[in-house]
Enzyme design. Structure first.
Site, mmCIF file in Angstrom:
data_model
loop_
_atom_site.group_PDB
_atom_site.id
_atom_site.type_symbol
_atom_site.label_atom_id
_atom_site.label_comp_id
_atom_site.label_asym_id
_atom_site.label_seq_id
_atom_site.Cartn_x
_atom_site.Cartn_y
_atom_site.Cartn_z
ATOM 1 N N ASP A 147 0.861 -1.187 0.000
ATOM 2 C CA ASP A 147 0.000 0.000 0.000
ATOM 3 C C ASP A 147 0.895 1.234 0.000
ATOM 4 O O ASP A 147 1.707 1.422 0.920
ATOM 5 C CB ASP A 147 -0.901 -0.014 1.241
ATOM 6 C CG ASP A 147 -1.975 1.058 1.196
ATOM 7 O OD1 ASP A 147 -2.120 1.719 0.151
ATOM 8 O OD2 ASP A 147 -2.666 1.233 2.212
ATOM 9 N N ASP A 164 -2.917 2.441 -5.860
ATOM 10 C CA ASP A 164 -1.890 2.460 -4.819
ATOM 11 C C ASP A 164 -1.833 1.194 -3.983
ATOM 12 O O ASP A 164 -1.156 1.172 -2.952
ATOM 13 C CB ASP A 164 -2.113 3.663 -3.895
ATOM 14 C CG ASP A 164 -3.488 3.630 -3.224
ATOM 15 O OD1 ASP A 164 -4.367 2.902 -3.707
ATOM 16 O OD2 ASP A 164 -3.667 4.352 -2.224
ATOM 17 N N GLU A 165 -2.486 0.127 -4.426
ATOM 18 C CA GLU A 165 -2.581 -1.048 -3.568
ATOM 19 C C GLU A 165 -2.634 -2.315 -4.417
ATOM 20 O O GLU A 165 -3.281 -2.336 -5.459
ATOM 21 C CB GLU A 165 -3.838 -0.936 -2.707
ATOM 22 C CG GLU A 165 -4.002 -1.972 -1.643
ATOM 23 C CD GLU A 165 -5.250 -1.730 -0.819
ATOM 24 O OE1 GLU A 165 -5.445 -2.486 0.154
ATOM 25 O OE2 GLU A 165 -6.043 -0.814 -1.141
#
Length: 445
Positions: free
Chosen positions: A11, A105-106
């Site tokens: 993350d 973002d993950e």
């Protein structure tokens, strides 16, 4: 369950805000809030400096301003976010052929899919990955968790966040989970937590005193069974790197249930814009618009409307999703909202003579492209990249009264000077000279 800790979860820390701080030297170490900057906007991401003042994702921008009035409020630069995300996802795909992106973002990574996977080498691999993320993105940081399941890997990521890592040793899952607040379990939001607190369940270990039947009676079949299983660390979901693209959708899960229709409408508009952008990037269009809602009790419902012809137009998708939202009961609050397009085609045939009956909120109208003749006057958005023939590259600090204030600095320069120019200055154009490869256009979001 896997015998080794081989599922990695990554993350990127406060991603949108961190990209802005990286690219704007004057904002480093200061509160930054990214989202809809109008009076009805919502927060997309807040930097850790802003979070100390209680600012969080999905909060109204008005409340964020009252909590942290000295923050920099930016409208977002999704080209920059996608570029940074692409670099990180590239690193993950070098790490393993099995990568499951969850968002920009993950992502999950199945380390066991590596031909040379060695459980003993995982700590070194994680340290190298985090260093590589910072190197290729020129300063961003990532938090990483590794465990025997997706559930535990995601929980592990939060343990040493931001800019840290944690590896859950096989067999220690229950010991780790027992003292944690029950809200660490996927699907347990504020409304569910409140219901659990009424029967004395505040920690994960408290769940173990209740049978699956008792939890189902309390929360419903799906939520009760899920909590019973996940609270014990039981999660056999695989990392899925191959998904057939039958639809394109975007959804947001809120930290607290949202009741206000105005806020839900604005979020709906933003989701529609993002879905339209994904359609266009993929060269697709679709006929069926679907609105997905999840209530406080975890029940999920969808409503759909099929158009006469495929579309990829943000305005059409947003207005259709709004009509579906208007026909949906939101009185009890929503924990999730999504907008999707299916019935995909690789062609578009919008009705050239259609009229727009529904009006969108002011914030959405500012962001959605509309046909006009002559071309509309350039609108400047806070945080937007710009270039000036005399002063060079910079970004929009503020605008109003026919003026635009620009701080002339970039990722690779020291903190730069601030200058106020006429909004119609012919020497001021969107984008950086060193990165712009096409004629300047409207800011995407």
């Amino acid at each position: 369950m896997r015998p080794t800790a081989s599922i990695l979860h990554l993350d990127l820390d406060a991603f949108f805000a961190s990209v802005e701080q990286r690219d704007k030297p004057s904002l480093r170490g200061k509160p930054v809030i990214v989202g809809g900057v109008g009076h009805r906007g919502v927060v997309s991401t807040a930097s850790y400096e802003a979070r100390r003042f209680g600012v969080r994702s999905a909060m109204s921008m008005a409340e964020a301003r009252s909590r942290c009035p000295h923050a920099a409020f930016l409208s977002g630069r999704f080209d920059a976010y996608r570029e940074a995300s692409g670099l990180v996802m590239g690193l993950l795909r070098e790490l393993s052929p099995a990568v499951e992106p969850l968002s920009l973002d993950e992502a999950f990574v199945d380390l066991a899919a590596r031909e040379d996977f060695d459980p003993a080498a995982v700590p070194e691999l994680v340290d190298r990955l985090r260093a590589d993320v910072t190197r290729v993105t020129e300063g961003l940081t990532a938090s990483v968790g590794v465990a025997t399941s997706k559930l535990m890997a995601k929980i592990a990521t939060e343990i040493d966040k931001p800019d840290g890592s944690f590896i859950v040793a096989p067999g220690t899952e229950r010991d780790l989970l027992e003292p944690m607040p029950v809200t660490v379990i996927a699907g347990v939001g504020p409304a569910t937590a409140a219901r659990l607190h009424h029967v004395g369940i505040t920690r994960v270990g408290d769940v173990w005193r209740h049978s699956e039947a008792e939890l189902v009676d309390l929360l419903g079949q799906a939520a009760g069974a899920s909590l019973h299983r996940l609270s014990r660390g039981i999660d056999d979901r695989a990392v899925s790197s191959h998904r057939e693209n039958k639809s394109v959708s975007t959804e947001d899960t809120f930290e607290t249930d949202i009741v206000d229709r105005g806020e839900l409408g604005l979020i709906c508009d933003a989701l529609a814009r993002r879905t339209a952008a994904r359609l266009r990037k993929a060269g697709l269009s679709g006929r069926t618009i679907t609105l997905k809602v999840r209530y406080h009790d975890f029940s999920t419902h969808t409503r759909s409307l099929t158009l006469a012809a495929p579309t990829d137009q943000p305005r059409v998708i947003a207005q259709t999703a709004r009509r579906l939202l208007d026909a949906t009961d939101t009185g009890g609050g929503l924990r999730l909202l999504g907008v999707g397009v299916s019935g995909l085609a690789d062609w578009v045939q919008d009705d050239l003579f259609a009229t727009d009956d529904a009006e969108l909120p002011e914030e959405a109208e500012d962001l959605l492209p509309t046909p006009a003749d002559p071309p509309p006057r350039q609108e400047w958005s806070p945080g937007q990249d710009v270039h000036h023939a005399e002063h060079g590259d910079g970004w929009v600090w503020g605008r109003g009264l026919g003026l635009v204030t620009v701080r002339f600095e970039t990722r690779h320069t020291p903190v730069g000077p601030v200058r106020t120019l006429r909004a119609d200055d012919p020497e001021l154009v969107p984008g950086h000279r060193t990165t712009r490869s096409e004629p300047a256009g409207t800011v995407e979001e």
